[in-house]
Write a protein that holds these residues in place. Structure first.
Motif, PDB file in Angstrom:
ATOM      1  N   HIS A  14       0.950  -0.923  -0.398  1.00  0.00           N
ATOM      2  CA  HIS A  14       0.709  -0.162   0.188  1.00  0.00           C
ATOM      3  C   HIS A  14       0.909   0.715  -0.585  1.00  0.00           C
ATOM      4  O   HIS A  14       1.603   0.789   0.859  1.00  0.00           O
ATOM      5  CB  HIS A  14      -0.478  -0.453   1.034  1.00  0.00           C
ATOM      6  N   HIS A  15       0.236   2.009  -0.697  1.00  0.00           N
ATOM      7  CA  HIS A  15       1.149   3.531  -0.922  1.00  0.00           C
ATOM      8  C   HIS A  15       0.144   4.409  -0.345  1.00  0.00           C
ATOM      9  O   HIS A  15      -0.694   4.950  -1.761  1.00  0.00           O
ATOM     10  CB  HIS A  15       1.809   3.815  -2.394  1.00  0.00           C
ATOM     11  N   LYS A  16       0.546   5.118   1.045  1.00  0.00           N
ATOM     12  CA  LYS A  16      -0.754   6.240   1.054  1.00  0.00           C
ATOM     13  C   LYS A  16       0.243   7.205   1.368  1.00  0.00           C
ATOM     14  O   LYS A  16       1.506   7.525   1.372  1.00  0.00           O
ATOM     15  CB  LYS A  16      -1.453   5.425   2.613  1.00  0.00           C
ATOM     16  N   SER A  17      -1.586   8.139   0.572  1.00  0.00           N
ATOM     17  CA  SER A  17      -0.774   9.510   1.751  1.00  0.00           C
ATOM     18  C   SER A  17      -2.420  11.002   1.568  1.00  0.00           C
ATOM     19  O   SER A  17      -3.189   9.950   1.373  1.00  0.00           O
ATOM     20  CB  SER A  17       0.055  10.774  -0.639  1.00  0.00           C
ATOM     21  N   TRP A  18      -1.612  11.364   2.161  1.00  0.00           N
ATOM     22  CA  TRP A  18      -2.517  12.209   3.019  1.00  0.00           C
ATOM     23  C   TRP A  18      -2.700  13.816   2.964  1.00  0.00           C
ATOM     24  O   TRP A  18      -1.238  14.020   2.559  1.00  0.00           O
ATOM     25  CB  TRP A  18      -2.874  11.985   4.543  1.00  0.00           C
ATOM     26  N   THR A  19      -3.529  14.139   1.692  1.00  0.00           N
ATOM     27  CA  THR A  19      -2.704  15.432   0.919  1.00  0.00           C
ATOM     28  C   THR A  19      -4.398  16.645   0.905  1.00  0.00           C
ATOM     29  O   THR A  19      -5.307  15.994   1.944  1.00  0.00           O
ATOM     30  CB  THR A  19      -3.070  15.479  -0.858  1.00  0.00           C
ATOM     31  N   ALA A  20      -3.841  16.736   1.224  1.00  0.00           N
ATOM     32  CA  ALA A  20      -5.404  18.641   0.936  1.00  0.00           C
ATOM     33  C   ALA A  20      -6.906  17.945   1.099  1.00  0.00           C
ATOM     34  O   ALA A  20      -7.404  18.438   1.579  1.00  0.00           O
ATOM     35  CB  ALA A  20      -5.372  19.996   0.345  1.00  0.00           C
ATOM     36  N   SER A  21      -6.820  17.030   0.298  1.00  0.00           N
ATOM     37  CA  SER A  21      -8.094  16.859  -0.466  1.00  0.00           C
ATOM     38  C   SER A  21      -8.781  15.082   0.133  1.00  0.00           C
ATOM     39  O   SER A  21      -9.169  15.079  -0.256  1.00  0.00           O
ATOM     40  CB  SER A  21      -8.091  16.787  -2.508  1.00  0.00           C
ATOM     41  N   GLY A  22      -7.293  15.002   0.921  1.00  0.00           N
ATOM     42  CA  GLY A  22      -8.339  13.667   1.545  1.00  0.00           C
ATOM     43  C   GLY A  22      -6.856  12.867   1.875  1.00  0.00           C
ATOM     44  O   GLY A  22      -5.949  12.940   0.987  1.00  0.00           O
ATOM     45  N   PRO A  23      -7.494  11.329   2.005  1.00  0.00           N
ATOM     46  CA  PRO A  23      -6.479  10.375   1.958  1.00  0.00           C
ATOM     47  C   PRO A  23      -6.697   9.893   0.354  1.00  0.00           C
ATOM     48  O   PRO A  23      -7.876   9.792  -0.280  1.00  0.00           O
ATOM     49  CB  PRO A  23      -7.021   9.518   3.020  1.00  0.00           C
ATOM     50  N   GLN A  24      -5.505   9.366  -0.131  1.00  0.00           N
ATOM     51  CA  GLN A  24      -5.002   8.636  -1.144  1.00  0.00           C
ATOM     52  C   GLN A  24      -4.259   7.451  -1.232  1.00  0.00           C
ATOM     53  O   GLN A  24      -3.300   7.017  -0.174  1.00  0.00           O
ATOM     54  CB  GLN A  24      -4.546   9.364  -2.190  1.00  0.00           C
ATOM     55  N   LEU A  25      -4.925   5.899  -1.594  1.00  0.00           N
ATOM     56  CA  LEU A  25      -4.306   4.867  -1.606  1.00  0.00           C
ATOM     57  C   LEU A  25      -4.332   4.331  -2.813  1.00  0.00           C
ATOM     58  O   LEU A  25      -5.252   4.723  -3.737  1.00  0.00           O
ATOM     59  CB  LEU A  25      -4.853   3.566  -0.956  1.00  0.00           C
ATOM     60  N   LYS A  26      -2.810   3.990  -3.076  1.00  0.00           N
ATOM     61  CA  LYS A  26      -2.560   3.399  -3.969  1.00  0.00           C
ATOM     62  C   LYS A  26      -2.460   1.919  -3.610  1.00  0.00           C
ATOM     63  O   LYS A  26      -1.212   1.598  -3.222  1.00  0.00           O
ATOM     64  CB  LYS A  26      -1.465   4.296  -4.803  1.00  0.00           C
ATOM     65  N   SER A  27      -2.900   0.860  -5.047  1.00  0.00           N
ATOM     66  CA  SER A  27      -2.384  -0.644  -4.231  1.00  0.00           C
ATOM     67  C   SER A  27      -1.635  -1.411  -4.941  1.00  0.00           C
ATOM     68  O   SER A  27      -2.541  -1.089  -5.926  1.00  0.00           O
ATOM     69  CB  SER A  27      -3.629  -1.710  -2.978  1.00  0.00           C
ATOM     70  N   ASP A  28      -0.472  -2.176  -4.681  1.00  0.00           N
ATOM     71  CA  ASP A  28      -0.205  -3.297  -5.744  1.00  0.00           C
ATOM     72  C   ASP A  28      -0.939  -4.230  -5.054  1.00  0.00           C
ATOM     73  O   ASP A  28      -0.514  -4.750  -3.656  1.00  0.00           O
ATOM     74  CB  ASP A  28       0.937  -2.684  -5.892  1.00  0.00           C
ATOM     75  N   VAL A  29      -1.288  -5.232  -5.936  1.00  0.00           N
ATOM     76  CA  VAL A  29      -1.949  -7.219  -5.230  1.00  0.00           C
ATOM     77  C   VAL A  29      -0.045  -7.739  -6.031  1.00  0.00           C
ATOM     78  O   VAL A  29      -0.173  -7.636  -7.508  1.00  0.00           O
ATOM     79  CB  VAL A  29      -2.457  -7.505  -6.137  1.00  0.00           C
ATOM     80  N   TYR A  30       0.497  -7.773  -5.795  1.00  0.00           N
ATOM     81  CA  TYR A  30       1.572  -8.897  -6.357  1.00  0.00           C
ATOM     82  C   TYR A  30       1.322 -10.206  -5.953  1.00  0.00           C
ATOM     83  O   TYR A  30       0.808 -10.897  -5.178  1.00  0.00           O
ATOM     84  CB  TYR A  30       2.920  -8.792  -6.023  1.00  0.00           C
ATOM     85  N   LEU A  31       0.995 -11.259  -7.000  1.00  0.00           N
ATOM     86  CA  LEU A  31       1.177 -12.208  -6.831  1.00  0.00           C
ATOM     87  C   LEU A  31       1.455 -13.503  -7.979  1.00  0.00           C
ATOM     88  O   LEU A  31       1.974 -12.880  -8.768  1.00  0.00           O
ATOM     89  CB  LEU A  31      -0.544 -12.180  -7.886  1.00  0.00           C
ATOM     90  N   ASP A  32       1.845 -14.085  -6.779  1.00  0.00           N
ATOM     91  CA  ASP A  32       2.279 -15.394  -7.348  1.00  0.00           C
ATOM     92  C   ASP A  32       1.666 -16.369  -7.942  1.00  0.00           C
ATOM     93  O   ASP A  32       1.426 -17.446  -7.018  1.00  0.00           O
ATOM     94  CB  ASP A  32       3.628 -16.184  -6.549  1.00  0.00           C
ATOM     95  N   VAL A  33       1.546 -17.172  -9.413  1.00  0.00           N
ATOM     96  CA  VAL A  33       1.090 -18.372  -9.221  1.00  0.00           C
ATOM     97  C   VAL A  33       0.974 -19.448 -10.804  1.00  0.00           C
ATOM     98  O   VAL A  33       2.623 -19.092 -11.278  1.00  0.00           O
ATOM     99  CB  VAL A  33      -0.294 -17.830 -10.341  1.00  0.00           C
ATOM    100  N   ALA A  34       0.650 -20.419 -10.032  1.00  0.00           N
ATOM    101  CA  ALA A  34       0.767 -21.200 -11.572  1.00  0.00           C
ATOM    102  C   ALA A  34       0.438 -21.990 -11.998  1.00  0.00           C
ATOM    103  O   ALA A  34      -1.236 -21.276 -11.403  1.00  0.00           O
ATOM    104  CB  ALA A  34       1.096 -22.641 -10.359  1.00  0.00           C
TER     105      ALA A  34
END
Lengths: 352, 354
Positions: free
Chosen positions: A244-264
């Protein structure tokens, strides 16, 4: 004489401490494992208890009353044996009940000192009475809560929620929950029908089983589920990690989430190359993720627990205001990165 | 008494309080930055224990009752120590009552309270009559057999920890110092006072006690933070027995672990018995020395009966909480005034003899 009194005094605890005060033998007790709670026809609640018996059949006791404890009291009154809730492990709640709010159910389940707070909660969709009276061909060792037990028949498609978690979810300033939804099964006891999205302690919407899988990945509650990527390709998820990359700016909270998947890759009928498969899965999960995020927005329920992620950066007042003020302002992006770990016994597929 | 027995007893007396009401009171005190409240208590105890032991080291082989009586006279000693005796007396009643309700809720819902209470009183009274040596040996046996359970019941729930619940960590305004529950939580730090009663020939050094103190501090933090990490502050604040609840959140398929709170309750009540024994022994010693020169057994019987009936007079949890808050003043007096008096007396004695 003194020796005699001492011996007697030493023996006295044997009588006092044997734990035989008002004891009831186990064969004089009913030990229900499942409690069904729904709205009654004539009263506020209708309580159903499922009691497994040695012959493999399930006995059912039912009662309506205006409070849960009163209903239990009436069941105790009419039962031939003592009803002991120590082994109650599953609460099945009707959808109708969940939609009108579970505050009193939670309160009862936590407060009752003979019910363990590690019992599980699920919501029943469809005909409630039929589902509770539903029995499959007698296999005495199956109890209905095995379905949810992580040591038994649970799979990552199903979300599990325990009573204490449910209570925590209803009290918390920074998260909501999703309860599993089940329906009467045809060849098994239950069919899984996705998850109920809660807001505080009211059910406000639902997710499909596929969405629930993604939801479980997001919460990192996760071990090995299967995803059908396209028509002819299927993968099994070996490892899922969130960043999760989170930041809190004047306009409110922002979240960028990366899902890393290892699959077979478990099925690959069209012999796609790994890159193509990865791309397909990425698109699929992106799409499901967007659906979930749209639900979160539309229903205004923080069932992904975003508030928990922001908790370290908030002060006490912001935490209290999270659900009302900050969560509606949240900007949220989900992106997926897929890594194909292996094709099990095969080499990478190649299009002919 | 050997250093090791003393250390074990020190740990147990603290642990009994930690496992019963301490976590509840701290969580009640503040809604964030709980560690500040815990740390203040720990530092306060460290400072006071240092003063106390410093004072005691000037009078080897005496307990505080004798020391104060010999230096400032019998009546002054009676007046100075009366609040202390009262504190110990009420503390035993409140603590046993608190445990009693927990036993009643978790383990023995149909057993009448007086029956459990009778046992809970009889054992410490008997141990107290036998003296501190016996209590220390009993304590050592219980220490070995119950410590694993204490650790087990407290940390078994680690898989449910959600570390983010620790936030917010900081609290800049010390508003919690105005809360009465903060002062009741200080009860858990009064354990060092028993060191003044063991009257050892060689003075007890604070340096020798640090492993015990460190262990106690770890448990103080754990007992508050385990429920906080599991339930989160908002939810934990609603529970009367958060530590016991926390141990119930784990689902182990093995059938003995089906009802985990019993481990927590059994170990905390066993520790409670050791603690009560020590405190009753202190009451008996002081009463005999200063107020009522009677035979030990008669005195013990009298104290025991008084405690038993007073404890039964407490009708509900609200009343218990009110009494806790009321006796906080006695506790603070004993914790602060006694070490100061002893330190001064010790200083005076060293001056006058050297």
């Amino acid at each position: 004489m003194t020796r005699m009194t001492r011996v007697l005094a030493a023996l006295l605890p044997l009588v006092l401490l044997c734990g035989c005060w008002d004891v009831r033998d186990i064969n004089k007790r009913y030990l229900p494992v499942v409690m069904g709670i729904t709205k009654g026809k004539h009263a506020d609640y209708s309580i159903t208890l499922q009691i497994p018996s040695v012959i493999g059949k399930t006995q059912i006791l039912q009662q309506e009353a205006d409070s849960i404890s009163k209903a239990l009291d009436l069941i105790r009154t009419k039962a031939e044996k003592h009803v002991d809730l120590l082994h109650l492990r599953l609460f099945l709640i009707s959808e109708e009940m969940a939609k009108s709010g579970l505050e009193d159910v939670m309160d009862f389940a936590i407060r009752a000192n003979d019910i363990s707070i590690k019992g599980m909660v699920a919501i029943v969709t469809g005909d409630f009475d039929k589902t509770l009276h539903h029995q499959i061909s007698p296999t005495p060792e199956i109890s209905s809560y095995d379905y949810f037990s992580e040591e038994s028949g649970w799979t990552p498609n199903v979300s599990i929620v325990r009573i204490w978690e449910a209570f925590k979810g209803s009290q918390s300033y920074t998260e909501d929950l999703a309860y599993p939804i089940v329906h009467m099964g045809t060849d098994t006891l239950y069919d899984f029908r996705g998850s109920a999205i809660m807001k505080k302690n009211k059910m406000v919407g639902s997710m499909t089983p596929e969405q629930t899988l993604i939801y479980n990945i997001f919460l990192e509650k996760y071990t090995g589920g299967t995803i059908e990527a396209a028509k002819d390709t299927t993968v099994i998820i070996k490892k899922a990690k969130m960043r999760h990359h989170k930041s809190w700016t004047a306009s409110g909270p922002q979240l960028k989430s990366d899902v890393y998947l290892d699959v077979a890759v478990t099925e690959n009928k069209r012999n796609l190359s790994n890159r193509q498969i990865a791309e397909e899965i990425r698109l699929l999960i992106d799409e499901k993720g967007d659906e979930i995020v749209a639900k979160m927005r539309g229903l205004d329920s923080d069932f992904l627990g975003v508030g928990q992620i922001f908790r370290p950066t908030m002060n006490e007042r912001q935490i209290k205001e999270w659900k009302t003020k900050w969560f509606p302002q949240l900007k949220f992006e989900l992106s997926v990165k897929v890594n194909i770990r292996d094709n099990i016994y095969f080499k990478e597929g190649r299009q002919r | 008494m050997s250093k090791r027995l003393l250390g074990a007893l020190f740990v147990q007396i603290h642990l009994a309080a930690i496992l019963s009401f301490y976590a509840t009171k701290v969580i009640e005190t503040t809604s964030s930055g709980h560690w500040e409240a815990i740390a203040i208590g720990c530092l306060l105890e460290l400072l006071l224990a240092w003063l106390y032991l410093k004072g005691l080291s000037a009078f080897p082989g005496r307990h505080i009752g004798e020391i104060i009586r010999e230096t400032v006279g019998a009546w002054a000693a009676r007046a100075l120590l009366l609040p202390f005796v009262a504190f110990l007396f009420f503390y035993v009643i409140l603590q046993s009552r608190y445990q009693l309700v927990k036993i009643n809720i978790v383990m023995l819902p149909s057993t009448p309270l007086w029956a459990v209470l009778m046992l809970y009183m009889a054992l410490p009274i008997y141990a107290a009559v036998k003296g501190i040596q016996t209590i220390a040996r009993l304590g050592a046996a219980l220490f070995l057999s119950f410590m694993p359970f204490v650790v087990f019941s407290m940390f078994i729930s680690y898989s449910n920890f959600e570390w983010r619940n620790i936030f917010p960590v900081w609290r800049s305004d010390p508003a919690f110092l105005a809360q009465p529950s903060f002062y009741t939580s200080l009860f858990a730090f009064s354990g060092f006072l028993f060191l003044g009663m063991v009257s050892s020939r060689k003075p007890v050094k604070l340096r020798k006690l640090w492993p015990a103190m460190a262990l106690v501090t770890v448990f103080q933090f754990a007992s508050v933070y385990v429920p906080l990490l599991i339930f989160g502050q908002e939810t934990a604040a609603r529970f009367q027995y958060p530590v016991t609840m926390a141990s119930d959140t784990v689902d182990l398929e093995w059938v003995i672990f089906d009802w985990l709170p019993t481990f927590s309750v059994v170990s905390s009540s066993a520790l409670g018995i050791v603690e009560s024994s020590v405190r009753i022994w202190m009451i008996l010693t002081l009463l005999r020395k200063l107020y009522l020169p009677m035979g030990d057994k008669w005195l013990a019987g009298l104290v025991g009966i008084a405690m038993f009936f007073l404890s039964l007079r407490i009708h509900g949890m609200q009343m218990l909480d009110r009494f806790f808050a009321l006796s906080a003043t006695l506790c603070l007096y004993s914790m602060i005034v006694l070490p100061l008096v002893l330190a001064l007396l010790g200083r005076y004695k060293r001056r006058s003899s050297g």
